[in-house]
Write an enzyme that holds these catalytic residues in place. Structure first.
Site, PDB file in Angstrom:
ATOM      1  N   LEU A  60       0.825  -1.207   0.000  1.00  0.00           N
ATOM      2  CA  LEU A  60       0.000   0.000   0.000  1.00  0.00           C
ATOM      3  C   LEU A  60       0.860   1.258   0.000  1.00  0.00           C
ATOM      4  O   LEU A  60       0.563   2.239   0.686  1.00  0.00           O
ATOM      5  CB  LEU A  60      -0.953   0.010   1.204  1.00  0.00           C
ATOM      6  CG  LEU A  60      -1.925  -1.172   1.311  1.00  0.00           C
ATOM      7  CD1 LEU A  60      -2.766  -1.051   2.570  1.00  0.00           C
ATOM      8  CD2 LEU A  60      -2.798  -1.268   0.084  1.00  0.00           C
ATOM      9  N   CYS A  61       1.951   1.229  -0.793  1.00  0.00           N
ATOM     10  CA  CYS A  61       2.869   2.366  -0.886  1.00  0.00           C
ATOM     11  C   CYS A  61       2.901   2.956  -2.291  1.00  0.00           C
ATOM     12  O   CYS A  61       3.882   3.605  -2.666  1.00  0.00           O
ATOM     13  CB  CYS A  61       4.277   1.948  -0.486  1.00  0.00           C
ATOM     14  SG  CYS A  61       4.451   1.314   1.175  1.00  0.00           S
ATOM     15  N   GLY A  62       1.869   2.734  -3.060  1.00  0.00           N
ATOM     16  CA  GLY A  62       1.876   3.255  -4.414  1.00  0.00           C
ATOM     17  C   GLY A  62       2.919   2.536  -5.264  1.00  0.00           C
ATOM     18  O   GLY A  62       3.067   1.323  -5.219  1.00  0.00           O
TER      19      GLY A  62
END
Length: 292
Positions: free
Chosen positions: A89-91
């Protein structure tokens, strides 16, 4: 057009997703400020140590004989220390790091570095490169959101021991350098052999240091600490980059979910209006039929 029940179900699903992404965004934002401060506060110390090391290496004699960590030799084996997040979920941060490291480990230029081994720091990088059969000299996970020097020292000590023993001839450090909240850049830093920066103070003659007991002994104590500092600084930069990238990615996801809710609400209203109009027409037609 989809029926109203299906549209309502989709709206509820997207609303739940928006709540989750918003919660993750708030948590990442609370951690981001502290992680950024720790990374920025460590930079002046690292810069000053580099300046002292540059001056010290100039007065300690031949770099190849002054200390084993300064010795340069033919590169037959390279170890890559890759620092990645443990969670997603860190791009695009993790994908950018994996792509950048893949060019070093798997790309055409990897042949010029001899055999390649890795020390993955973080679950994501280790899971990705494990499938390629690369030799892992060690693996580290769950350093925490705010790691200290005690948590990062084992990483640098393994690299120092391997280089001193001659098992590897070069050690590269790959991590995401923190630029600002929206920009994190993958970088590669060679940490072994140590390459002392040129000393501006020595060339200008403005500052003269007196080393006790001798420059060689001070250099022997300083070089392992310098490698420890490079790894520690990289872990701090990676932590700040991770929290910043996660906060921005979750904010964008929340905004996208809210936009989707607005679009689905509009579709729902149109479908509902169409259903009401159809029911009114049926009632009107039934009344006219009774009159006839």
């Amino acid at each position: 057009m989809a029926n109203t029940r299906e549209i309502r179900r989709r709206i509820r699903s997207v609303e739940n997703t928006a709540k989750i992404t918003n919660a993750i965004q708030l948590v990442a934002a609370s951690k981001m400020r502290r992680a950024q401060d720790r990374a920025l506060q460590a930079r002046p110390y690292a810069e000053k140590m580099q300046a002292v090391l540059g001056h010290l290496s100039g007065v300690a004699g031949d770099p190849d004989t002054a200390h084993p960590l300064l010795e340069r030799r033919e590169i037959n084996e390279t170890t890559v220390i890759l620092i990645t997040p443990d969670r997603g979920l860190c791009g695009g941060l993790i994908a950018n790091l994996e792509r950048h490291t893949g060019e070093i480990v798997l790309g055409p230029e990897a042949g010029g570095s001899g055999d390649i081994s890795m020390i993955p720091v973080g679950r994501k990088g280790g899971d990705y490169f494990q499938r390629f059969g690369i030799n892992f000299r060690a693996s580290f996970q769950e350093l925490g959101d705010y790691p200290g020097l005690a948590e990062t020292q084992p990483i640098s000590r393994i690299a120092i021991d391997d280089y001193t023993a001659g098992h590897v001839d070069q050690v590269l450090l790959v991590y995401a350098s923190f630029v600002n909240t929206v920009t994190q850049t993958p970088v590669t830093v060679p940490i072994l052999p140590v390459e002392p920066p040129p000393s501006d103070e020595e060339s200008s003659g403005e500052t003269q240091y007196i080393f006790e007991p001798s420059p060689q002994e001070v250099l022997a104590d300083l070089l392992p600490r310098y490698v420890d500092l490079l790894v520690y600084q990289a872990v701090l930069e990676a932590a700040a980059s991770e929290q910043s990238a996660r906060m921005v990615a979750m904010r964008n996801a929340t905004d996208a979910a809210n936009d989707m809710i607005a679009d689905l609400t509009l579709v729902y209203n149109k479908a509902r209006q169409e259903q009401i109009t159809s029911e009114l027409l049926d009632i009107t037609g039934g009344v006219e039929a009774l009159k006839g």
